[in-house]
Enzyme design. Structure first.
Site, PDB file in Angstrom:
ATOM      1  N   THR A  44       1.828  24.140  -4.739  1.00  0.00           N
ATOM      2  CA  THR A  44       1.622  25.315  -4.343  1.00  0.00           C
ATOM      3  C   THR A  44       2.065  25.485  -3.032  1.00  0.00           C
ATOM      4  O   THR A  44       3.080  26.449  -2.644  1.00  0.00           O
ATOM      5  CB  THR A  44       0.121  25.642  -4.296  1.00  0.00           C
ATOM      6  OG1 THR A  44      -0.501  25.919  -5.697  1.00  0.00           O
ATOM      7  CG2 THR A  44      -0.311  27.284  -3.678  1.00  0.00           C
TER       8      THR A  44
ATOM      9  N   LYS B 157       1.762  10.452   8.279  1.00  0.00           N
ATOM     10  CA  LYS B 157       1.256  10.304   9.470  1.00  0.00           C
ATOM     11  C   LYS B 157       1.704  10.747  10.856  1.00  0.00           C
ATOM     12  O   LYS B 157       1.532  11.932  10.802  1.00  0.00           O
ATOM     13  CB  LYS B 157       1.201   8.748   9.249  1.00  0.00           C
ATOM     14  CG  LYS B 157       0.273   8.030   8.291  1.00  0.00           C
ATOM     15  CD  LYS B 157      -0.002   6.561   8.407  1.00  0.00           C
ATOM     16  CE  LYS B 157      -0.613   5.803   7.482  1.00  0.00           C
ATOM     17  NZ  LYS B 157      -2.214   5.884   7.994  1.00  0.00           N
TER      18      LYS B 157
ATOM     19  N   PHE C 162       0.924  -1.069  -0.157  1.00  0.00           N
ATOM     20  CA  PHE C 162       0.059   0.111   0.067  1.00  0.00           C
ATOM     21  C   PHE C 162       0.972   1.384  -0.146  1.00  0.00           C
ATOM     22  O   PHE C 162       1.822   1.453   1.102  1.00  0.00           O
ATOM     23  CB  PHE C 162      -0.992   0.106   1.140  1.00  0.00           C
ATOM     24  CG  PHE C 162      -1.887   1.390   1.182  1.00  0.00           C
ATOM     25  CD1 PHE C 162      -3.201   1.111   0.645  1.00  0.00           C
ATOM     26  CD2 PHE C 162      -1.380   2.358   1.434  1.00  0.00           C
ATOM     27  CE1 PHE C 162      -3.984   2.001   0.431  1.00  0.00           C
ATOM     28  CE2 PHE C 162      -2.299   3.405   1.618  1.00  0.00           C
ATOM     29  CZ  PHE C 162      -3.661   3.193   1.016  1.00  0.00           C
TER      30      PHE C 162
ATOM     31  N   ASP D 118       9.274   3.226   1.607  1.00  0.00           N
ATOM     32  CA  ASP D 118       7.989   3.860   2.163  1.00  0.00           C
ATOM     33  C   ASP D 118       7.723   3.697   3.726  1.00  0.00           C
ATOM     34  O   ASP D 118       7.241   2.565   4.153  1.00  0.00           O
ATOM     35  CB  ASP D 118       6.766   3.575   1.240  1.00  0.00           C
ATOM     36  CG  ASP D 118       5.616   4.106   1.602  1.00  0.00           C
ATOM     37  OD1 ASP D 118       5.463   4.725   2.676  1.00  0.00           O
ATOM     38  OD2 ASP D 118       4.600   3.821   0.997  1.00  0.00           O
TER      39      ASP D 118
END
Lengths: 455, 455
Positions: B336, B312, B172, B281
């Site tokens: 941005t 997280k 994931f 990751d």
């Protein structure tokens, strides 16, 4: 102004940050504590009229008292220090806050809203909603097949179908891989990044002022719409049907390119006719700068859009959508945070200020003064400036070439007006909603000085 | 506990929110003001030991005094109310804040860090960095060709090259379209969303406890590594070379699947051998829950990873990377906001608390007690529980089937322990870093009660 910009302190900080990140895009470092309203103060003590507002993302100026109050209200502390996973454990006041803030400004036809953390995530999830909607429509009442369930796990069709999103040349919808496949503003954004083979239609190249070239512009728009329909058929034949069309009301990054309400109304009809969802990306145009809360409200659509996405001046990302665009099952549109309730608190206050101070009227008034001023400048300096255009304060003007554009912007900055660029040779004006007529005149005076010197 | 969960107030709020959003994933509504430390309070007044912490994203519990102080410090107000466009106009203290916070915990070999708003954006941009790095390597010192510049604008190669990212079954890495093409945990995440044709390797299916099945597990890992090399060659032959390999140190959403340090070291060597970047990751595993700040620090890599992404519990998204993974030009990795300095302020305080209170030692201690307790439970209820596993407090256990897992979780919730699930029949434990041994015992007692009743 105390130094040239960037001044010595900014340059030293750039050197320091350069050891950690690429700093090639940094203009200067800011003293946000000292910045107020329309004025941005840099670390060397220079105070500039801000006509770019953090890439169009500061709605009511720096350090607005109403926003400072949000911070000091003890009832709000918890929303800042306990960021929830909104999709599974929302705070008690979450439905009320949505009703009070985002839903009070929902575009016509939009009953539902999903918050997200940023503009790219908003568009990515809007695209996903359109794909899910499209496949559910094809599938009818039946459940996904075992083949779909199995194949999607390994990125293969039919589970991961070969659907596409139609976008326009010059568009900017974000930089994550899905969004980037619909972005076509500058090569440096896209170079070396894999993309989907999705159809790209021409965006009308209009002549300004729009009302003086109505006939030519209508022809150009008709040409583009014809191409849209051709592409929809071609991609269906290629086995990559168009699930949705995404478009900005004014292409911003791509050079402040406008089109007429008639163009957008016809485009919406084409989407309807071919069974594609119609997604209006208001990330840059939304939030009031065009004089209406949403730029697409200027079109007078009878048949509302299916999805309207936002971010920037809204402080939270997200998208509105029609009922039928809601994913049928939980966890299809989902991530850990799904936005940030602390940003909703600020947005609520911004909306209060917009209403209390009639800021949309202010924007319309300032915008008229700005556009008239730009017309006057291009009349006075026809060999340097052209194509002044805009809606509200969402204005732009073109320089004769890239180098001249950059030179004007740098000189203006050293005289105390901070501007942004877009497209190949445009200057874009993106002031906050509290930019008043006297700010317009201050800006025009600086531009006039720069252009006089330039001659 | 005052009511069953969700109680009547939660149910009423669900009805209200259901008119605006899909609420199918909502467990209950929370009273975050009343929540403290490891205890989450719902709107019906139920107080639950939180072992899921907002999908593993609350580092030091609810309403931690150190974080409340960040809010009341007047020096911080400006960082909250004036969100800058960090890539062009950073605040004065931005380099210092990065040095004081993110760089003090940088994984070995990582000198550079880029903040982002969320986990998906972090991974999307990490992927982009790897693609840019890979193409720059192929291109050598030459500039991109006119053909590359032109073709990238219309999503075609060579400008948008057919490069791929190799991921693992069960992985994931997020839900935006680039990330989703590397996510293979549950069909509902992927169904109906177009994907890239990228290679997917098997993740080792190990037997637990790992030390009892060393020989079998080593064989399984060797099989998977062989497959990785095969896929790299195959995809090169297909004209879609693997620019990067992305992997979680422990597959979380996919079912808390572990692999040995030896597996990861060999995988890193394969990446090196084939010229692929190696991306770890740590969005769910990072931030201390495994007893080290980064889970991959347990491997003892001599040759560091190229990219390590986070979000997280770090409160801000982002990724660390080696020098050579930095994009060569500005605006290639850009958006941005590029993160949010107000989140960095909270992170700074979280790191102070972790150091001051030796929370990584605490996690190691609580984690041992938790894993021992889970071993004891599965010995006592062998027909219900199996495969207890974990590192630090990052633990999991399997139920005999999906229905039993869900029933255990629901009963535990009604007795005051809130748990998360993952994979097909796993319960995952994701307490905060301030989860102490007595919280472990409280949790184990509740589980024991539930299992006794279940019999």
């Amino acid at each position: 102004m105390k130094t040239a910009v960037p001044g010595p302190k900014s340059q030293e900080l750039m050197r320091q940050l350069g050891e950690i990140q690429n700093v090639g895009a940094i203009h200067f470092f800011c003293n946000y504590e000292e910045s107020r309203g329309n004025y941005l103060v840099d670390v060397d003590g220079n105070r500039m009229l801000d006509v770019y507002t953090q890439i169009s993302s500061i709605p009511i100026g720096y350090n607005h008292p109403a926003l400072m109050k949000v911070m000091t209200n003890p009832n709000n502390v918890s929303a800042f220090v306990n960021r929830p996973a909104l999709g599974i454990l929302p705070p008690e006041n979450f439905p009320d806050k949505l009703v009070e803030s985002l839903l009070t400004i929902a575009p016509s036809g939009m009953t539902r809203v999903q918050t997200m953390a940023c503009g790219s995530c908003s568009n990515e999830n809007a695209f996903k909603s359109m794909f899910i909607w499209y496949r559910n429509k094809e599938r009818g009442d039946t459940n996904p097949s075992a083949e779909e369930i199995g194949s999607c796990m390994i990125n293969q069709s039919p589970g991961c179908p070969d659907l596409s999103i139609l976008s326009f040349m010059g568009a900017f919808h974000g930089r994550t891989l899905g969004c980037l496949a619909t972005t076509h503003s500058k090569a440096i954004h896209k170079l070396d990044i894999p993309a989907f083979d999705w159809p790209i239609a021409p965006f009308p190249k209009l002549q300004y002022p729009l009302e003086e070239f109505a006939r030519e512009n209508a022809q150009e728009e008709a040409r583009c719409l014809e191409e849209v329909e051709d592409l929809i058929m071609k991609w269906r034949q290629k086995g990559k049907p168009v699930a949705g069309i995404v478009i900005e009301p004014i292409q911003a990054e791509g050079g402040d390119n406008h089109a007429s309400p008639d163009f957008f109304i016809k485009l919406r009809n084409i989407a309807r006719k071919h069974g594609c969802a119609f997604h209006v990306d208001e990330v840059q145009t939304g939030g009031g700068a065009t004089g209406k809360f949403w730029a697409h409200e200027h079109w007078g659509l009878d048949d509302p859009a299916d999805v309207v996405s936002f971010s920037k001046k809204m402080l939270t990302g997200g998208y509105y959508h029609r009922d039928e665009l809601q994913a049928d099952k939980p966890y299809r549109i989902f991530n850990t945070w799904m936005g940030d309730p602390s940003k909703n608190l600020f947005l609520s206050e911004v909306l209060n200020v917009i209403r209390r101070e009639n800021l949309l009227e202010e924007v319309t008034r300032s915008g008229k003064a700005l556009l008239q001023g730009l017309y006057a400048l291009q009349t006075q300096y026809p060999h340097i400036l052209s194509r002044a255009r805009g809606q509200g304060t969402f204005c732009a003007i073109d320089a004769c070439d890239d180098a001249t554009r950059n030179s004007i912007m740098m000189k203006a900055r050293n005289k105390g007006a901070f501007l942004g660029s877009c497209g190949e040779r445009s200057i874009r004006f993106r002031p906050s909603l509290i930019f008043k007529e006297y700010h317009v005149h201050q800006l025009l005076n600086i531009l006039n000085d720069v252009l006089t010197e330039h001659e």
